[in-house]
Design a protein around this motif. Structure first.
Motif, PDB file in Angstrom:
ATOM      1  N   ALA A 113      18.230  50.154 -29.985  1.00  0.00           N
ATOM      2  CA  ALA A 113      18.551  51.508 -29.543  1.00  0.00           C
ATOM      3  C   ALA A 113      19.253  52.253 -30.666  1.00  0.00           C
ATOM      4  O   ALA A 113      19.752  51.649 -31.610  1.00  0.00           O
ATOM      5  CB  ALA A 113      19.447  51.453 -28.312  1.00  0.00           C
ATOM      6  N   ASP A 114      19.291  53.569 -30.529  1.00  0.00           N
ATOM      7  CA  ASP A 114      19.974  54.378 -31.540  1.00  0.00           C
ATOM      8  C   ASP A 114      21.486  54.365 -31.294  1.00  0.00           C
ATOM      9  O   ASP A 114      21.980  53.679 -30.392  1.00  0.00           O
ATOM     10  CB  ASP A 114      19.404  55.792 -31.584  1.00  0.00           C
ATOM     11  CG  ASP A 114      19.619  56.587 -30.297  1.00  0.00           C
ATOM     12  OD1 ASP A 114      20.457  56.191 -29.458  1.00  0.00           O
ATOM     13  OD2 ASP A 114      18.941  57.621 -30.132  1.00  0.00           O
ATOM     14  N   ALA A 115      22.221  55.131 -32.073  1.00  0.00           N
ATOM     15  CA  ALA A 115      23.680  55.146 -31.983  1.00  0.00           C
ATOM     16  C   ALA A 115      24.176  55.642 -30.628  1.00  0.00           C
ATOM     17  O   ALA A 115      25.283  55.310 -30.205  1.00  0.00           O
ATOM     18  CB  ALA A 115      24.265  56.007 -33.103  1.00  0.00           C
ATOM     19  N   ASN A 116      23.338  56.412 -29.935  1.00  0.00           N
ATOM     20  CA  ASN A 116      23.710  56.928 -28.616  1.00  0.00           C
ATOM     21  C   ASN A 116      23.262  56.003 -27.484  1.00  0.00           C
ATOM     22  O   ASN A 116      23.453  56.330 -26.309  1.00  0.00           O
ATOM     23  CB  ASN A 116      23.115  58.327 -28.400  1.00  0.00           C
ATOM     24  CG  ASN A 116      23.634  59.309 -29.420  1.00  0.00           C
ATOM     25  OD1 ASN A 116      24.816  59.305 -29.743  1.00  0.00           O
ATOM     26  ND2 ASN A 116      22.757  60.151 -29.940  1.00  0.00           N
ATOM     27  N   GLY A 117      22.651  54.889 -27.827  1.00  0.00           N
ATOM     28  CA  GLY A 117      22.198  53.939 -26.814  1.00  0.00           C
ATOM     29  C   GLY A 117      20.817  54.190 -26.262  1.00  0.00           C
ATOM     30  O   GLY A 117      20.361  53.483 -25.364  1.00  0.00           O
ATOM     31  N   LYS A 118      20.115  55.191 -26.810  1.00  0.00           N
ATOM     32  CA  LYS A 118      18.746  55.481 -26.343  1.00  0.00           C
ATOM     33  C   LYS A 118      17.784  54.473 -26.971  1.00  0.00           C
ATOM     34  O   LYS A 118      17.654  54.407 -28.195  1.00  0.00           O
ATOM     35  CB  LYS A 118      18.351  56.908 -26.719  1.00  0.00           C
ATOM     36  CG  LYS A 118      16.988  57.299 -26.192  1.00  0.00           C
ATOM     37  CD  LYS A 118      16.646  58.742 -26.507  1.00  0.00           C
ATOM     38  CE  LYS A 118      15.255  59.057 -26.011  1.00  0.00           C
ATOM     39  NZ  LYS A 118      14.834  60.393 -26.411  1.00  0.00           N
ATOM     40  N   PRO A 119      17.081  53.684 -26.138  1.00  0.00           N
ATOM     41  CA  PRO A 119      16.183  52.650 -26.670  1.00  0.00           C
ATOM     42  C   PRO A 119      14.999  53.238 -27.443  1.00  0.00           C
ATOM     43  O   PRO A 119      14.502  54.319 -27.123  1.00  0.00           O
ATOM     44  CB  PRO A 119      15.684  51.913 -25.426  1.00  0.00           C
ATOM     45  CG  PRO A 119      16.569  52.335 -24.319  1.00  0.00           C
ATOM     46  CD  PRO A 119      17.134  53.673 -24.697  1.00  0.00           C
ATOM     47  N   TYR A 120      14.578  52.485 -28.452  1.00  0.00           N
ATOM     48  CA  TYR A 120      13.367  52.847 -29.185  1.00  0.00           C
ATOM     49  C   TYR A 120      12.167  52.294 -28.435  1.00  0.00           C
ATOM     50  O   TYR A 120      12.211  51.190 -27.898  1.00  0.00           O
ATOM     51  CB  TYR A 120      13.398  52.263 -30.607  1.00  0.00           C
ATOM     52  CG  TYR A 120      14.437  52.900 -31.489  1.00  0.00           C
ATOM     53  CD1 TYR A 120      14.301  54.212 -31.913  1.00  0.00           C
ATOM     54  CD2 TYR A 120      15.550  52.184 -31.907  1.00  0.00           C
ATOM     55  CE1 TYR A 120      15.245  54.807 -32.737  1.00  0.00           C
ATOM     56  CE2 TYR A 120      16.502  52.763 -32.738  1.00  0.00           C
ATOM     57  CZ  TYR A 120      16.346  54.073 -33.141  1.00  0.00           C
ATOM     58  OH  TYR A 120      17.278  54.652 -33.944  1.00  0.00           O
TER      59      TYR A 120
ATOM     60  N   ARG B  90      15.330  49.159 -37.012  1.00  0.00           N
ATOM     61  CA  ARG B  90      15.763  49.921 -35.833  1.00  0.00           C
ATOM     62  C   ARG B  90      15.236  49.296 -34.545  1.00  0.00           C
ATOM     63  O   ARG B  90      15.944  49.265 -33.538  1.00  0.00           O
ATOM     64  CB  ARG B  90      15.308  51.374 -35.948  1.00  0.00           C
ATOM     65  CG  ARG B  90      15.923  52.094 -37.134  1.00  0.00           C
ATOM     66  CD  ARG B  90      16.812  53.184 -36.696  1.00  0.00           C
ATOM     67  NE  ARG B  90      17.398  53.878 -37.830  1.00  0.00           N
ATOM     68  CZ  ARG B  90      17.732  55.144 -37.814  1.00  0.00           C
ATOM     69  NH1 ARG B  90      17.541  55.866 -36.726  1.00  0.00           N
ATOM     70  NH2 ARG B  90      18.290  55.694 -38.867  1.00  0.00           N
TER      71      ARG B  90
END
Length: 113
Positions: free
Chosen positions: A72-79, A67
């Motif tokens: 980033a996640d599927a919504n584009g929010k960065p880890y 990940r």
């Protein structure tokens, strides 16, 4: 370094600390049971099983590495890091979410020893 380098190292160290003692211990026990050192194929079986077991246990580390490499996640929010990945995955899927992919990972590591 590249994205995910730290999490890759963080995955590999525990994996190796689990796998190699299991592999050596399994070869020793098998050799003692048959009264002679294990053959190459027996050593490979021990390696395959210890690799698969180690892979299964370290799946949450592999999940975090993957990940983080995606960024980033599927919504584009960065880890933000490993703990962020774990918290977000746990919120979405609980313990099962942290072990998503354990079956294929275990299978491939067992095949590769």
């Amino acid at each position: 370094f590249y994205r995910g380098f730290g999490s890759t190292v963080m995955r590999e160290i525990p994996f190796s600390l689990i796998q190699f003692p299991l592999w050596e211990g399994a070869k020793k026990k098998w050799g003692e049971a048959q009264g002679r050192p294990v053959s190459a194929w027996q050593g490979a079986v021990c390696g395959a099983l210890s690799g698969g077991f180690s892979g299964a246990l370290t799946t949450p580390l592999d999940l975090a590495k993957t990940r983080l490499m995606l960024g980033a996640d599927a919504n584009g929010k960065p880890y933000k890091g490993v703990v962020d990945v774990w918290c977000r995955v746990y919120q979405e899927g609980g313990i099962r979410g942290l072990y998503a992919g354990a079956g294929p990972r275990t299978f491939w590591l067992t095949l590769g020893g």
